[in-house]
Design a protein around this motif. Sequence first.
Motif, PDB file in Angstrom:
ATOM      1  N   ASN A  76       0.842  -1.182   0.000  1.00 49.25           N
ATOM      2  CA  ASN A  76       0.000   0.000   0.000  1.00 49.25           C
ATOM      3  C   ASN A  76       0.888   1.246   0.000  1.00 49.25           C
ATOM      4  O   ASN A  76       2.087   1.173   0.271  1.00 49.25           O
ATOM      5  CB  ASN A  76      -0.905   0.001   1.232  1.00 49.25           C
ATOM      6  CG  ASN A  76      -1.833  -1.197   1.269  1.00 49.25           C
ATOM      7  OD1 ASN A  76      -2.837  -1.238   0.578  1.00 49.25           O
ATOM      8  ND2 ASN A  76      -1.505  -2.197   2.085  1.00 49.25           N
ATOM      9  N   PHE A 240      -5.150  -4.795   2.130  1.00 47.29           N
ATOM     10  CA  PHE A 240      -4.979  -3.729   1.159  1.00 47.29           C
ATOM     11  C   PHE A 240      -6.025  -2.649   1.369  1.00 47.29           C
ATOM     12  O   PHE A 240      -7.168  -2.935   1.744  1.00 47.29           O
ATOM     13  CB  PHE A 240      -5.108  -4.272  -0.272  1.00 47.29           C
ATOM     14  CG  PHE A 240      -3.981  -5.174  -0.678  1.00 47.29           C
ATOM     15  CD1 PHE A 240      -2.758  -4.656  -1.054  1.00 47.29           C
ATOM     16  CD2 PHE A 240      -4.146  -6.548  -0.666  1.00 47.29           C
ATOM     17  CE1 PHE A 240      -1.715  -5.480  -1.430  1.00 47.29           C
ATOM     18  CE2 PHE A 240      -3.110  -7.388  -1.041  1.00 47.29           C
ATOM     19  CZ  PHE A 240      -1.888  -6.850  -1.422  1.00 47.29           C
ATOM     20  N   ASP A 241      -5.621  -1.407   1.101  1.00 46.25           N
ATOM     21  CA  ASP A 241      -6.593  -0.326   1.046  1.00 46.25           C
ATOM     22  C   ASP A 241      -7.658  -0.659   0.007  1.00 46.25           C
ATOM     23  O   ASP A 241      -7.354  -1.280  -1.024  1.00 46.25           O
ATOM     24  CB  ASP A 241      -5.905   0.986   0.662  1.00 46.25           C
ATOM     25  CG  ASP A 241      -5.009   1.525   1.757  1.00 46.25           C
ATOM     26  OD1 ASP A 241      -5.396   1.432   2.938  1.00 46.25           O
ATOM     27  OD2 ASP A 241      -3.908   2.031   1.429  1.00 46.25           O
ATOM     28  N   HIS A 244      -6.800  -0.006  -3.534  1.00 39.45           N
ATOM     29  CA  HIS A 244      -5.622  -0.694  -4.063  1.00 39.45           C
ATOM     30  C   HIS A 244      -6.084  -1.907  -4.861  1.00 39.45           C
ATOM     31  O   HIS A 244      -6.292  -2.983  -4.324  1.00 39.45           O
ATOM     32  CB  HIS A 244      -4.709  -1.133  -2.914  1.00 39.45           C
ATOM     33  CG  HIS A 244      -3.378  -1.656  -3.362  1.00 39.45           C
ATOM     34  ND1 HIS A 244      -3.225  -2.823  -4.062  1.00 39.45           N
ATOM     35  CD2 HIS A 244      -2.132  -1.147  -3.196  1.00 39.45           C
ATOM     36  CE1 HIS A 244      -1.947  -3.027  -4.310  1.00 39.45           C
ATOM     37  NE2 HIS A 244      -1.260  -2.027  -3.796  1.00 39.45           N
TER      38      HIS A 244
END
Length: 257
Positions: A76, A240-241, A244
Amino acid sequence: MSERLMALAASPTDAAQAAAVELRRRYEWVDPRKADLIVALGGDGFLLQTLHAMLDRHRPVPVFGMNLGTVGFLMNSWSPDLLEARLLAAKTIKVPPLRMEAVTVEGERHTVPAINEVSLLRETRQAASIEVCVDGRVVLPELVCDGVLVATPAGSTAYNFSAHGPILPLESALVALTPISPFRPRRWRGAILSDRTRIRFRALDPVKRPVSAVADQREVRDIDTIEVTIDRSNPLTLLFDPEHALDDRIAMEQFAI
């Protein structure tokens, strides 16, 4: 989010160490053995090291990487702000590792996990001569090459891609079987197989043409046979964001020039 215990891991680079100082000042951290998740600062290589450390734990915990390296394909973006909110909103992706079971010419047995790939490589100037079996059937009686590898979707954009192997969607349940500089059969460019496949390699002339087996960075030399399978008993978790889009990034790598 405050109920989840966070541990911090940072690569030895100046940038990662400076970021770690900033995060330690702003958030509470615990020993990795007591943590519910790990925040890893560095590049893809350091994330790989962190995930391997998770394989040695009885209960692997999720890892949220922030890029302070070069490529950061699996990371990230770096920001010290709103970390707890990012972790709360993060999406999870399961990554089952490979398991390499190797037998040397001396009869020694080694079982080693791999997250990116397992590679069989020539040790000398002599090309390797390797028999390839898939689910107990000989599919290539003799592959003459510099080597051959089995890559997971997570590792398909790494060494596998450099060897002209296919890029695999992250949740495709496939593995890539890719030759490295094949000489014979010259036109064979590899295969895409189910991740439930058992792949077995045998060195046909291990004395004159010795080969080593490498599971990510861990090497076993003078190989007689190796078998590679997916280890579903110990899956790893990446965080993950939401924005992303890793699968999209992997797909777009196929069009990179």
